[in-house]
Design an enzyme around this catalytic site. Structure first.
Site: not given
Length: 344
Positions: A91, A111, A79, A87, A105, A93, A210-211, A180, A83
Site C-alpha cells: 500500500d 529500514n 527490497r 507491513v 516506517e 505505506s 539476493h542474487t 525478517p 518491506h
C-alpha cells in the site's frame, strides 16, 4: 431463441453492462483472482489500459537511467516492495514521511539508514503525474519498479496485477515486527512468511532476490565473530569466504562497509545465489539457514534452483505476484497520492 427473447436478452445485457460500468480509474475485476489468501478484487494487469497505457514504459525509462547510474538501485527497489508489503500489505505505506499523524516506517529497525531508491520512485511519480495526473498509485509504482528492476538485471518478467491504492496510514510498529531480520533462524523465517500467507516455496524463491544487491557488515558481523554467543565464527561459513569477509568487516568498526550478497555475479539476476549457498558462501544468516536449517524442503528447493535457473525464474515470478497481492487497497479504499511521501 425467438426474436422477442433475443431482444429482451440484449436489452437486459446492455443495461446491465452500462449500469456496471466502472467509474474512471477503477477496475473492480468482477471475477476477482483466486490466490492463496482469497480474493484480490480490482487487481488486474490491464488496470491502466485506458487511463494510463504508457505507465510501464515511463517506469522502465526512468529505471534504465537510474540503474545505469547506480547498479544498486535495482536491488534497493526490490527490497522496498518487500518491506512495504510485509507491513500492512502493498500500500506504499513505506513511502510516507513523518508528519503530525504519521510515524514513518522508514524509522523501523530493518529500514532505518538502509532503505534506498526513494528518489527513483519520486522521479517515476512526477513523470506519471505529468502524463496521467492522479491516476497511477505509489503502491503500483513500487510494484512496477520491483518487476522492472528484476527484468533490467536479467531476471524474469511477469504479468503484474495492478490497481493497488495508497494507504493513508503507516505502521512503525509493523515495520519493527513483521520484516525478517538478517540473523533470522529458519523457524523464524518460516513464521514471518506464514504470517503473510507465504509458504516455504515463496521463502526460498523470494530469498533469491539476493542474487543482486549488497549488505552492510553490521548485518553479518555476528557470523564472523560471535555466531552462538561463544566468540566463534559460524562453522557453516566456507573458509576462504570467511577470511575474505573478515578483511572487509573487522571485529570493531566498519559496520557500513558493504559486501555483495552474491559475489559470483553480483549484477546479474541469476541462480548463482543458490549455488553459493550450497558451498557455504551465503552472506547472511537468513540466507545460509535455507540450507543448514533443519527444514528439508528449503534445502531441497535450494538444490533445485541451483540446478535449474528457469525453474527458479518461474517460481520467483509466481511468488512475486503472490507478494504483490498481499492485502491491497482497492476500489474506494485508500487514495492515489499526489506526492508519495504524504497523504493528500
Amino acid at each position: 431463441m425467438s426474436l422477442i427473447k433475443l431482444v429482451l436478452f440484449l436489452t437486459f445485457f446492455l443495461s446491465f453492462t452500462f449500469s456496471h460500468a466502472h467509474p474512471p480509474g477503477f477496475n473492480f475485476g468482477w471475477g476477482g483472482h483466486h490466490h492463496h489468501g482469497g480474493m484480490s478484487f480490482g487487481l488486474s494487469p490491464q488496470f491502466y489500459q485506458f487511463s494510463c497505457p504508457q505507465a510501464n514504459d515511463i517506469v522502465m525509462s526512468v529505471l534504465e537511467k537510474a540503474i545505469a547510474k547506480d547498479i544498486r538501485v535495482a536491488a534497493s527497489l526490490l527490497r522496498l516492495h518487500f518491506h512495504d508489503c510485509f507491513v500492512q500489505g502493498c500500500d506504499a505505506s513505506i513511502l510516507l514521511d513523518d508528519s503530525a499523524t504519521i510515524a514513518s516506517e522508514k524509522n523501523g529497525g530493518p529500514n532505518k539508514n538502509s532503505l534506498r531508491g526513494f528518489q527513483v520512485i519520486d522521479e517515476i511519480k512526477s513523470k506519471l503525474e505529468q502524463t496521467c495526473p492522479h491516476t497511477v498509485s505509489c503502491a503500483d509504482i513500487v510494484a512496477l519498479a520491483a518487476r522492472g528492476s528484476t527484468v533490467l538485471s536479467g531476471g524474469p518478467n511477469w504479468e503484474l496485477p495492478l490497481g493497488r491504492r495508497d494507504s493513508k496510514t503507516a505502521s512503525l510498529r509493523g515495520s519493527n515486527k513483521n520484516i525478517p531480520p538478517p540473523n533470522a533462524t529458519i523457524e523464524g523465517l518460516l513464521t514471518f512468511f506464514k504470517r503473510q500467507g507465504l509458504d516455504e516455496v515463496d521463502l526460498v524463491a523470494l530469498s533469491g532476490a539476493h542474487t543482486i544487491g549488497v549488505a552492510k557488515c553490521a548485518t553479518f558481523k555476528q557470523r564472523l565473530y560471535n555466531q552462538n554467543g561463544n566468540n566463534q565464527p559460524d562453522e557453516n561459513l566456507e573458509k576462504t569466504f570467511y577470511f575474505g569477509l573478515k578483511t572487509m568487516c573487522p571485529k570493531s568498526g566498519g559496520d557500513n562497509n558493504i559486501s555483495p550478497l552474491d559475489f559470483g555475479s553480483p549484477r546479474m539476476f541469476d541462480n548463482t545465489y543458490y549455488k553459493l549457498l550450497l558451498r557455504g558462501k551465503g552472506l547472511l544468516n537468513s540466507d545460509e539457514v535455507l540450507v543448514t536449517g533443519n527444514v528439508r524442503e528449503t534445502h531441497e528447493l535450494v538444490k533445485k534452483y541451483a540446478q535449474d535457473e528457469s525453474l527458479f525464474f518461474e517460481q520467483f515470478a509466481l511468488s512475486m505476484i503472490k507478494l504483490g497481492n498481499l492485502r491491497p487497497l482497492t476500489g474506494f479504499n485508500g487514495e492515489v497520492r499526489k506526492n508519495c511521501h504524504r497523504v493528500n
